[in-house]
Design an enzyme around this catalytic site. Sequence first.
Site, PDB file in Angstrom:
ATOM      1  N   LEU A  15       0.825  -1.084  -0.082  1.00 48.26           N
ATOM      2  CA  LEU A  15       0.021  -0.087  -0.030  1.00 48.26           C
ATOM      3  C   LEU A  15       0.823   1.222   0.057  1.00 48.26           C
ATOM      4  O   LEU A  15       0.347   2.199  -0.697  1.00 48.26           O
ATOM      5  CB  LEU A  15      -0.947   0.007   1.229  1.00 48.26           C
ATOM      6  CG  LEU A  15      -2.053  -1.128   1.164  1.00 48.26           C
ATOM      7  CD1 LEU A  15      -2.781  -0.788   2.406  1.00 48.26           C
ATOM      8  CD2 LEU A  15      -2.896  -0.810   0.218  1.00 48.26           C
ATOM      9  N   GLU A  17       5.167   2.980   1.285  1.00 49.57           N
ATOM     10  CA  GLU A  17       6.356   2.902   2.057  1.00 49.57           C
ATOM     11  C   GLU A  17       6.776   4.113   2.834  1.00 49.57           C
ATOM     12  O   GLU A  17       5.976   5.069   2.685  1.00 49.57           O
ATOM     13  CB  GLU A  17       7.641   2.899   0.704  1.00 49.57           C
ATOM     14  CG  GLU A  17       7.259   1.800  -0.105  1.00 49.57           C
ATOM     15  CD  GLU A  17       8.295   2.032  -1.472  1.00 49.57           C
ATOM     16  OE1 GLU A  17       9.400   2.768  -1.228  1.00 49.57           O
ATOM     17  OE2 GLU A  17       8.194   1.171  -2.200  1.00 49.57           O
ATOM     18  N   TYR A  20      11.055   3.488   7.304  1.00 51.52           N
ATOM     19  CA  TYR A  20      11.701   2.022   8.002  1.00 51.52           C
ATOM     20  C   TYR A  20      11.100   0.931   7.325  1.00 51.52           C
ATOM     21  O   TYR A  20      11.818  -0.100   7.577  1.00 51.52           O
ATOM     22  CB  TYR A  20      11.214   2.029   9.227  1.00 51.52           C
ATOM     23  CG  TYR A  20      12.333   3.332  10.142  1.00 51.52           C
ATOM     24  CD1 TYR A  20      13.637   3.022  10.282  1.00 51.52           C
ATOM     25  CD2 TYR A  20      11.589   4.306  10.717  1.00 51.52           C
ATOM     26  CE1 TYR A  20      14.135   4.220  11.124  1.00 51.52           C
ATOM     27  CE2 TYR A  20      12.088   5.024  11.632  1.00 51.52           C
ATOM     28  CZ  TYR A  20      13.431   5.304  11.645  1.00 51.52           C
ATOM     29  OH  TYR A  20      14.088   5.973  12.203  1.00 51.52           O
ATOM     30  N   GLY A  21      10.108   0.913   6.400  1.00 51.64           N
ATOM     31  CA  GLY A  21       9.564  -0.284   5.685  1.00 51.64           C
ATOM     32  C   GLY A  21       8.621   0.226   4.971  1.00 51.64           C
ATOM     33  O   GLY A  21       8.333   1.165   4.176  1.00 51.64           O
ATOM     34  N   GLU A  22       7.394  -0.535   4.790  1.00 56.81           N
ATOM     35  CA  GLU A  22       6.328  -0.906   3.807  1.00 56.81           C
ATOM     36  C   GLU A  22       5.124  -1.052   4.735  1.00 56.81           C
ATOM     37  O   GLU A  22       5.074  -1.850   5.741  1.00 56.81           O
ATOM     38  CB  GLU A  22       6.627  -1.384   2.699  1.00 56.81           C
ATOM     39  CG  GLU A  22       6.859  -2.874   2.840  1.00 56.81           C
ATOM     40  CD  GLU A  22       7.258  -3.493   1.514  1.00 56.81           C
ATOM     41  OE1 GLU A  22       7.773  -2.723   0.624  1.00 56.81           O
ATOM     42  OE2 GLU A  22       7.208  -4.664   1.334  1.00 56.81           O
ATOM     43  N   LYS A  38       2.052  -2.998   9.007  1.00 52.14           N
ATOM     44  CA  LYS A  38       3.473  -2.243   8.829  1.00 52.14           C
ATOM     45  C   LYS A  38       4.527  -3.240   8.789  1.00 52.14           C
ATOM     46  O   LYS A  38       4.595  -3.976   9.988  1.00 52.14           O
ATOM     47  CB  LYS A  38       3.542  -1.136   9.986  1.00 52.14           C
ATOM     48  CG  LYS A  38       4.522  -0.216   9.777  1.00 52.14           C
ATOM     49  CD  LYS A  38       4.506   0.817  10.911  1.00 52.14           C
ATOM     50  CE  LYS A  38       5.616   1.842  10.636  1.00 52.14           C
ATOM     51  NZ  LYS A  38       5.469   2.919  11.699  1.00 52.14           N
ATOM     52  N   ASP A  79       3.904  13.739  14.740  1.00 52.66           N
ATOM     53  CA  ASP A  79       3.690  13.851  13.182  1.00 52.66           C
ATOM     54  C   ASP A  79       2.125  13.881  12.667  1.00 52.66           C
ATOM     55  O   ASP A  79       1.718  13.002  12.091  1.00 52.66           O
ATOM     56  CB  ASP A  79       4.373  12.510  12.680  1.00 52.66           C
ATOM     57  CG  ASP A  79       4.731  12.843  11.074  1.00 52.66           C
ATOM     58  OD1 ASP A  79       4.695  13.874  10.568  1.00 52.66           O
ATOM     59  OD2 ASP A  79       4.940  11.696  10.439  1.00 52.66           O
TER      60      ASP A  79
END
Length: 397
Positions: A15, A17, A20-22, A38, A79
């Site tokens: 879905l 990125e 730290y990952g996707e 995640k 955030d």
Amino acid sequence: MAVPFVQDWDVVQILGEGAYGEVRLLVNRKTEETVAVKVVDMSSHNDCLENVKKEVCVHKMLSHANIEYLHGVGITHRDIKPENILLDEKDILKISDFGLATVFRHRGRERLLSRVCGTLPYVAPELMSRVEFRAQAADAWACGIVLTAMLAGELPWDQPTESCQEYTDWLQKKTYTTPWKKISAMPLCLLTKILSHNPEERITIPDIKKHRWYSQTFKSGTEIKPHSILNCDERVQMSSSQPEPQALWEISGSILQTGAPQVSFSQPACPDHMLLGSQLLCTPGASQNSWQRLVRRMTRFFTTLNAEATSLALRETCISMGYTWKQSCNTQVTVSTMDRRNNKLIFMVYFLEMEQRILVDFRLSKGDGLEFKRHFVKIKQKLSDIIINQKISFPTS
């Protein structure tokens, strides 16, 4: 592809990125329930393990249907932005992605923060000056930027520094400029209090809830109030299954310890247009029809052509716009470009046949979500002659 550590779940697609990952879409092969997971690459970043531990601790501490709650348990999100605000199938607002969250208060002791993190257009000015700052005021500022985007359809500046002309205009109270001229007097009055350069003079969340605009009622089919997403039980309850915040407090750093400020920005944002749509429906697939299982987004359309012709038309459009086109199979394409701030923007395009029509589905893979929607609008305009102008309705039950 099956997930080796999660029984009966299959990875359908990626879905998006992150740093730290996707995030991957998983479907349960028995119940057809869909979830977003995640997946973190803990070997690619030195600080990844500690950040994952912190995020897990934060999630274990939280137990609430909505928000107005995080600061009550001593947690700051750090955030807040539209990409991290989700809506469930009942349009209930949720906050996601606690990768930058931390504890700022524990057992009555509050610590100042020094790590510069977040997304530049949403961060408070005190973060840019590299001085220690209070967590609650910084989160309140980010909420003010989100409110500006919701009311005006655009963000006010790239970053809150005096080198940014838009921000300098705001400091000089030039509210006759865009985006402020799009906002009526009462909410603009509230925004001037939220987006106060001096955090000591910035309005607090309790005082925001007393503001006249915040407490009024709007009617649009159903009765909606500005405070409805925040107006929930503020009593802080922590069950025995929730971790003692001491561990997270220690991971986050002691009050007495000071060090060089860390900088950690997530994806930037600076759009011309903002389109809002709800996110993944995490409900059992067996109870949904093909229409209900569609994620309610505004980044898709039906065409009058077949799959091959649709793909060809989209390819020609993307190439003419300077995009890089990479087709991995008949039903999936990767499109990449650079946004206005010279950051990489990658999105996936899927061609799905539904009821003898072709649905072209765009999904962000890497980059800013609002920039992605701006590019989608341009592509859609260029393909207007093959797009079926039909509004998709989604049952609520």
